[in-house]
Design a protein around this motif. Structure first.
Motif, PDB file in Angstrom:
ATOM      1  N   UNK A 141      42.173  95.324  31.914  1.00  0.00           N
ATOM      2  CA  UNK A 141      41.108  94.458  30.896  1.00  0.00           C
ATOM      3  C   UNK A 141      39.733  94.600  31.469  1.00  0.00           C
ATOM      4  N   UNK A 142      39.044  94.991  30.728  1.00  0.00           N
ATOM      5  CA  UNK A 142      37.778  95.375  31.135  1.00  0.00           C
ATOM      6  C   UNK A 142      36.529  94.139  30.768  1.00  0.00           C
ATOM      7  N   UNK A 143      35.322  94.206  31.084  1.00  0.00           N
ATOM      8  CA  UNK A 143      34.391  93.135  30.666  1.00  0.00           C
ATOM      9  C   UNK A 143      34.117  93.588  29.383  1.00  0.00           C
ATOM     10  N   UNK A 144      34.201  92.523  28.507  1.00  0.00           N
ATOM     11  CA  UNK A 144      33.965  92.559  27.041  1.00  0.00           C
ATOM     12  C   UNK A 144      32.783  93.027  26.686  1.00  0.00           C
ATOM     13  N   UNK A 145      32.518  94.085  26.013  1.00  0.00           N
ATOM     14  CA  UNK A 145      31.156  94.506  25.445  1.00  0.00           C
ATOM     15  C   UNK A 145      31.132  94.103  24.080  1.00  0.00           C
ATOM     16  N   UNK A 146      29.961  94.447  23.361  1.00  0.00           N
ATOM     17  CA  UNK A 146      29.929  94.191  21.889  1.00  0.00           C
ATOM     18  C   UNK A 146      30.707  94.859  21.265  1.00  0.00           C
ATOM     19  N   UNK A 147      31.012  96.311  21.405  1.00  0.00           N
ATOM     20  CA  UNK A 147      31.814  97.264  20.749  1.00  0.00           C
ATOM     21  C   UNK A 147      33.304  96.500  20.784  1.00  0.00           C
ATOM     22  N   UNK A 148      33.698  96.083  22.130  1.00  0.00           N
ATOM     23  CA  UNK A 148      35.124  95.580  22.286  1.00  0.00           C
ATOM     24  C   UNK A 148      35.265  94.504  21.715  1.00  0.00           C
ATOM     25  N   UNK A 149      34.101  93.519  21.705  1.00  0.00           N
ATOM     26  CA  UNK A 149      34.378  92.167  20.997  1.00  0.00           C
ATOM     27  C   UNK A 149      34.592  92.326  19.437  1.00  0.00           C
ATOM     28  N   UNK A 150      33.824  93.258  18.609  1.00  0.00           N
ATOM     29  CA  UNK A 150      33.930  93.464  17.394  1.00  0.00           C
ATOM     30  C   UNK A 150      35.248  94.174  17.055  1.00  0.00           C
ATOM     31  N   UNK A 151      35.728  95.085  17.892  1.00  0.00           N
ATOM     32  CA  UNK A 151      36.967  95.825  17.573  1.00  0.00           C
ATOM     33  C   UNK A 151      38.165  94.713  17.846  1.00  0.00           C
ATOM     34  N   UNK A 152      37.904  93.635  18.561  1.00  0.00           N
ATOM     35  CA  UNK A 152      39.051  92.734  18.900  1.00  0.00           C
ATOM     36  C   UNK A 152      38.985  91.958  17.806  1.00  0.00           C
ATOM     37  N   UNK A 153      37.809  91.235  17.297  1.00  0.00           N
ATOM     38  CA  UNK A 153      37.628  90.548  16.256  1.00  0.00           C
ATOM     39  C   UNK A 153      38.294  91.021  14.746  1.00  0.00           C
ATOM     40  N   UNK A 154      37.908  92.328  14.546  1.00  0.00           N
ATOM     41  CA  UNK A 154      38.665  93.200  13.528  1.00  0.00           C
ATOM     42  C   UNK A 154      40.086  93.171  13.559  1.00  0.00           C
TER      43      UNK A 154
ATOM     44  N   UNK B   1      30.117  90.950   7.536  1.00  0.00           N
ATOM     45  CA  UNK B   1      30.581  92.052   6.993  1.00  0.00           C
ATOM     46  C   UNK B   1      29.712  93.086   7.409  1.00  0.00           C
ATOM     47  N   UNK B   2      28.649  92.863   7.439  1.00  0.00           N
ATOM     48  CA  UNK B   2      27.681  94.247   7.685  1.00  0.00           C
ATOM     49  C   UNK B   2      27.475  94.443   9.364  1.00  0.00           C
ATOM     50  N   UNK B   3      27.577  93.204   9.961  1.00  0.00           N
ATOM     51  CA  UNK B   3      27.511  93.457  11.551  1.00  0.00           C
ATOM     52  C   UNK B   3      28.800  94.014  11.933  1.00  0.00           C
ATOM     53  N   UNK B   4      30.127  93.538  11.262  1.00  0.00           N
ATOM     54  CA  UNK B   4      31.227  94.117  11.915  1.00  0.00           C
ATOM     55  C   UNK B   4      31.254  95.670  11.618  1.00  0.00           C
ATOM     56  N   UNK B   5      30.930  96.090  10.472  1.00  0.00           N
ATOM     57  CA  UNK B   5      30.879  97.366   9.864  1.00  0.00           C
ATOM     58  C   UNK B   5      29.935  98.345  10.881  1.00  0.00           C
ATOM     59  N   UNK B   6      28.821  97.780  11.205  1.00  0.00           N
ATOM     60  CA  UNK B   6      27.812  98.446  11.878  1.00  0.00           C
ATOM     61  C   UNK B   6      28.463  98.490  13.564  1.00  0.00           C
ATOM     62  N   UNK B   7      29.184  97.558  14.093  1.00  0.00           N
ATOM     63  CA  UNK B   7      29.491  97.637  15.345  1.00  0.00           C
ATOM     64  C   UNK B   7      30.886  98.090  15.610  1.00  0.00           C
ATOM     65  N   UNK B   8      31.383  98.428  14.546  1.00  0.00           N
ATOM     66  CA  UNK B   8      32.807  98.891  14.591  1.00  0.00           C
ATOM     67  C   UNK B   8      32.890 100.383  15.204  1.00  0.00           C
ATOM     68  N   UNK B   9      33.801 100.510  16.162  1.00  0.00           N
ATOM     69  CA  UNK B   9      34.090 102.087  16.680  1.00  0.00           C
ATOM     70  C   UNK B   9      34.898 102.782  15.699  1.00  0.00           C
ATOM     71  N   UNK B  10      33.932 103.291  14.783  1.00  0.00           N
ATOM     72  CA  UNK B  10      34.545 104.261  13.729  1.00  0.00           C
ATOM     73  C   UNK B  10      35.162 105.496  14.558  1.00  0.00           C
ATOM     74  N   UNK B  11      34.515 105.793  15.397  1.00  0.00           N
ATOM     75  CA  UNK B  11      35.050 107.414  16.180  1.00  0.00           C
ATOM     76  C   UNK B  11      36.457 107.114  16.571  1.00  0.00           C
ATOM     77  N   UNK B  12      36.387 105.944  17.276  1.00  0.00           N
ATOM     78  CA  UNK B  12      37.710 105.649  18.156  1.00  0.00           C
ATOM     79  C   UNK B  12      38.626 105.194  17.250  1.00  0.00           C
ATOM     80  N   UNK B  13      38.463 104.655  16.136  1.00  0.00           N
ATOM     81  CA  UNK B  13      39.404 104.278  15.216  1.00  0.00           C
ATOM     82  C   UNK B  13      40.024 105.220  14.321  1.00  0.00           C
ATOM     83  N   UNK B  14      39.366 106.369  14.190  1.00  0.00           N
ATOM     84  CA  UNK B  14      39.644 107.543  13.384  1.00  0.00           C
ATOM     85  C   UNK B  14      40.148 108.716  14.097  1.00  0.00           C
ATOM     86  N   UNK B  15      40.608 108.417  15.448  1.00  0.00           N
ATOM     87  CA  UNK B  15      40.924 109.586  16.224  1.00  0.00           C
ATOM     88  C   UNK B  15      42.339 109.007  16.856  1.00  0.00           C
ATOM     89  N   UNK B  16      43.329 110.123  17.007  1.00  0.00           N
ATOM     90  CA  UNK B  16      44.653 109.576  17.497  1.00  0.00           C
ATOM     91  C   UNK B  16      44.772 110.742  18.572  1.00  0.00           C
TER      92      UNK B  16
END
Length: 461
Positions: A194-207, A407-422
């Motif tokens: 469990x890493x210290x929460x960054x802004x990106x991690x926070x948004x990813x968790x919220x989504x 909605x805009x903030x979540x989309x801007x901060x969302x980890x698009x690269x990470x979520x579209x990788x497998x």
């Protein structure tokens, strides 16, 4: 055949049924892994975001009572072109969501009865059986559908309440909280998991937590089958969200104190059940999850076809999809959306993570445009005539603007690269090509085809 309309409390239960599905039973692990001990707070943040969006959609429902939800609102506010785009993408998004939920209910059922839930043949056969059952339920009309929806909603809520109270009883009996155990978990390299929460991690968790709240946006899709939708929907949707938020917070808080390690590390289909070592409690949660998943599929089988039907009534897709049976079932629309609900998970080989990502992200088109539509309604600038409803600057301007900003903030901060990788078979991270192709087909190719269809239809008149 019976054509009974859906009343206020059934709308509340339908909303709860449309939201409480796979998310709260399956998502706590990913949220906890991202947020650690702050996971309950993440669900509260997601609940606030959902409430803002839900109030926005409820405000739209008092101005426009046509079926189609976001499609009907956007078309009324901005005209045919943008309305058609939102309608097509909503049909795709709703079908994907339906397919996602169908995947979970089939795999969970197979797991419960001891079958291999990874076997593609078993899952495919199970999926077809599920869709056949849903078709039969819809054929018998809204009375049976409402009864099943109400029963499944009550069943899933009771299962979640049992989980909360059982967890509280365990904590009181043992006098011990295990929430700090999560900080002891290590990653493969020996670093804290469990890493210290960054802004990106926070948004990813919220989504990830927000996925457990999605579904409210579809409730008004079948408004023509409801009693006084212009009055009942704006009251029923926020009330249901409030009930759900309280349940979710209680569930996650109890789970974090009873067994947070299990939430993160469990490999079970129903992650929430893993917090208990008592087999009876574990079975209650698993059965509750199964009832929940089936119930939300029943709700999806009601909502999804009616979006396509609403577009057909406006002649923006072939009019065959507006045809109803004597029991008010839009059968062609049902079969078309059910086909997409089946084919998309199959193309992903029933990869739950992949289709869940697509399901979550595909909803944001309507979350960006509907708030603007509500503001347009408030200022009387809509393209079509709307109902003369009581206006409020708070619910019709301030809250929709907040919904748009969130909605805009979540989309801007969302980890698009990470979520579209497998990860491939070797464990290497690769681009999720199927997910990208699905988004392109759903959000570019199909809308273009429908625009061309509409244009050709007008020219041939």
């Amino acid at each position: 055949m019976n054509k009974k309309k859906i009343g206020f409390w059934s709308i509340v239960l339908l909303t709860i049924n449309s939201i409480i599905g796979t998310g709260i039973f399956l998502s706590p692990g990913s949220v906890t892994k991202s947020a650690g001990t702050q996971a309950p707070m993440i669900y509260l943040v997601a609940a606030v975001f959902t409430s803002v969006l839900a109030i926005t959609f409820a405000s739209a429902a008092k101005y426009v009572t046509k079926s189609g939800a976001a499609y009907a609102y956007v078309k009324a506010a901005f005209g045919n072109t943008l309305g058609q785009y939102v309608g097509v993408t909503r049909v795709i998004a709703a079908s994907i969501a339906w397919g996602t939920m169908g995947t979970f209910v089939v795999r969970t059922t197979l797991k419960i009865f001891g079958f291999d839930s990874a076997n593609l043949t078993y899952v495919t056969v199970g999926f077809l059986v599920l869709m056949s059952i849903l078709l039969l339920i819809n054929i018998f009309g809204t009375r049976l559908l409402t009864v099943i929806s109400d029963i499944s909603t009550i069943g899933k809520v009771l299962a979640l309440l049992v989980t909360i109270f059982a967890g509280i009883a365990i904590l009181v009996y043992t006098g011990k909280s295990n929430i700090s155990d999560i900080n002891l978990l290590k990653a493969a390299d020996g670093s804290p998991l469990i890493k210290e929460m960054s802004a990106t991690a926070f948004v990813t968790a919220v989504i990830a937590a927000f996925y457990a709240f999605t579904g409210f946006e579809s409730v008004a899709s079948g408004s023509q089958d409801m009693e006084n939708p212009e009055k009942n929907l704006p009251k029923a949707i926020p009330l249901a969200i409030g009930i759900i938020a309280a349940i979710y917070f209680g569930i996650v808080l109890v789970g974090m104190h009873v067994n947070p390690v299990a939430l993160v590390q469990s490999k079970e289909v129903v992650v929430l059940a893993s917090i208990f070592t008592n087999p009876i409690l574990e079975k209650v949660v698993v059965l509750g999850a199964l009832v929940s998943m089936f119930g939300i599929n029943v709700a999806a089988s009601f909502h999804t076809p009616r979006v396509l039907e609403a577009m057909a009534k406006e002649k923006q897709v072939p009019e065959i999809f507006a045809k109803r049976m004597s029991n008010d079932l839009p059968l062609p629309a049902f079969l078309f959306t059910a086909f997409f609900a089946i084919i998309i998970p199959l193309s992903f080989r029933y990869d739950s993570t992949g289709i869940a990502i697509i399901s979550s992200i595909s909803r944001f088109v309507q979350f960006l445009i509907v708030p603007l539509a509500v503001v347009v309604f408030y200022y009387g600038k809509s393209k079509e005539t709307i109902l003369d409803s009581k206006k409020s600057v708070v619910t019709d301007v301030i809250i929709p603007i907040l919904a748009l900003i969130f909605s805009v903030l979540l989309l801007v901060k969302f980890d698009w690269k990470g979520q579209f990788s497998i990860k491939d078979a070797s464990g290497a991270v690769v681009t999720n090509t199927k997910a990208i192709i699905s988004m392109i087909v759903g959000y570019v190719v199909l809308p273009v085809i429908m625009f061309v269809y509409t244009k050709m239809r007008k020219e041939n008149r």
